[in-house]
Write a protein that holds these residues in place. Sequence first.
Motif, PDB file in Angstrom:
ATOM      1  N   CYS A   1     -15.890  41.836 -72.084  1.00 17.06           N
ATOM      2  CA  CYS A   1     -15.779  43.252 -72.463  1.00 17.06           C
ATOM      3  C   CYS A   1     -16.614  44.143 -71.559  1.00 17.06           C
ATOM      4  N   TYR A   2     -17.719  43.634 -71.037  1.00 18.69           N
ATOM      5  CA  TYR A   2     -18.564  44.428 -70.146  1.00 18.69           C
ATOM      6  C   TYR A   2     -18.061  44.382 -68.703  1.00 18.69           C
ATOM      7  N   HIS A   3     -17.233  43.404 -68.392  1.00 21.11           N
ATOM      8  CA  HIS A   3     -16.636  43.322 -67.059  1.00 21.11           C
ATOM      9  C   HIS A   3     -15.360  44.164 -66.964  1.00 21.11           C
ATOM     10  N   ALA A   4     -14.860  44.621 -68.106  1.00 27.96           N
ATOM     11  CA  ALA A   4     -13.593  45.347 -68.111  1.00 27.96           C
ATOM     12  C   ALA A   4     -13.713  46.660 -67.344  1.00 27.96           C
ATOM     13  N   ARG A   5     -12.617  47.047 -66.693  1.00 24.68           N
ATOM     14  CA  ARG A   5     -12.602  48.298 -65.943  1.00 24.68           C
ATOM     15  C   ARG A   5     -12.796  49.495 -66.866  1.00 24.68           C
ATOM     16  N   ALA A   6     -12.246  49.398 -68.093  1.00 25.39           N
ATOM     17  CA  ALA A   6     -12.382  50.510 -69.035  1.00 25.39           C
ATOM     18  C   ALA A   6     -13.844  50.763 -69.379  1.00 25.39           C
ATOM     19  N   PHE A   7     -14.658  49.691 -69.490  1.00 24.43           N
ATOM     20  CA  PHE A   7     -16.080  49.880 -69.797  1.00 24.43           C
ATOM     21  C   PHE A   7     -16.796  50.548 -68.629  1.00 24.43           C
ATOM     22  N   SER A   8     -16.464  50.149 -67.411  1.00 24.45           N
ATOM     23  CA  SER A   8     -17.078  50.782 -66.236  1.00 24.45           C
ATOM     24  C   SER A   8     -16.704  52.264 -66.162  1.00 24.45           C
ATOM     25  N   GLN A   9     -15.448  52.570 -66.469  1.00 22.56           N
ATOM     26  CA  GLN A   9     -15.026  53.970 -66.465  1.00 22.56           C
ATOM     27  C   GLN A   9     -15.750  54.767 -67.544  1.00 22.56           C
ATOM     28  N   ALA A  10     -15.959  54.160 -68.714  1.00 20.87           N
ATOM     29  CA  ALA A  10     -16.683  54.853 -69.777  1.00 20.87           C
ATOM     30  C   ALA A  10     -18.122  55.141 -69.363  1.00 20.87           C
ATOM     31  N   CYS A  11     -18.751  54.204 -68.678  1.00 20.28           N
ATOM     32  CA  CYS A  11     -20.124  54.421 -68.207  1.00 20.28           C
ATOM     33  C   CYS A  11     -20.178  55.576 -67.210  1.00 20.28           C
ATOM     34  N   ARG A  12     -19.216  55.634 -66.288  1.00 23.73           N
ATOM     35  CA  ARG A  12     -19.198  56.735 -65.318  1.00 23.73           C
ATOM     36  C   ARG A  12     -18.942  58.063 -66.010  1.00 23.73           C
ATOM     37  N   ARG A  13     -18.077  58.061 -67.008  1.00 25.00           N
ATOM     38  CA  ARG A  13     -17.779  59.305 -67.734  1.00 25.00           C
ATOM     39  C   ARG A  13     -19.012  59.816 -68.480  1.00 25.00           C
TER      40      ARG A  13
END
Length: 316
Positions: free
Chosen positions: A221-233
């Motif tokens: 779940c932490y490797h998912a692209r959606a999580f990375s995008q949420a962190c940048r947002r």
Amino acid sequence: MNLHQNALFGPRGRERMVRCVVDRGWSIRATARACDVDPKVVRRWVRRFQEAGPAGLLDRSSRPRRQPRRTPRRCQRQVVALRRQRWTMDRIARFVGVSRASVSRILRREGLNRLAALEPVEPPRRYEHEHPGDLLHLDIKKLARFRHPGHRRTGVRAKDSIGVGYEYVHVAIDDRSRIAFSEIHPAERARDAIAHLEAAVRYYATLGITIRRVLTDNGPCYHARAFSQACRRLGIRHRRTRPYTPRTNGKAERFIQTALREWAYAFTYATSKERKNHLPRWIHDYNWHRPHGSLNQQPPISILGLPEDNLVRLHT
């Protein structure tokens, strides 16, 4: 052989049997009939007791005194020396001229059967960021749901809760203040991790803390692209621990241990839903009232130095 200390013919049972002969003056045969054993057994333990006292009643190794076919000491030292040079067991066996099973037994006895045992132990690296919000530790703990109290509390392994499923405790703890935030989600997918991160950011914002970095393990779940995008947002920098080194995220791991001991397994909950409803109350007690060892026995909220009016507003 591992015997319970109170086993019938364990060390204490043997001592009671021997005392009947030594202290009470019973005969060997009378003691044997009372203990339902052969007189030879009574005679052997009495002799050992007279020779070595209570220590003579302990189990001895069954290894024979002489082992003519045992691997020579010189050969054993050579096996250990080659292993310390990172040689594999097969290579050592061919070079020394013994079987691989013998090499395995020698290395297991010396604690060198795994190559990881040859690596030096890393010293603990303790760190603490200067300001609250500089780093937020995230982790997840899987707990089983239940319809009735389980065997941890009742001692009875009933099967009433089989197939109920699991729930996932998402935890967050601030590196500097140790203020924690936790929620229970139905899964550990990326959307659940994102929902927990967004809720944690909102919670810490009410305390005047701006999250700048998060640290997680290498879960999917932490490797998912959606999580990375949420962190940048959210304007957050995402860092992950090195694989197979959970100690890097040690504050979250330690918080999970505390939560299990003081919340999840501390009370007899009727259902897992009752346990879930109790979590916010325990988190409040952890942040506002529970003394923390790393904070000089002060609660985590004391690190923020909130003025009295804000303290009352947030606490009520």
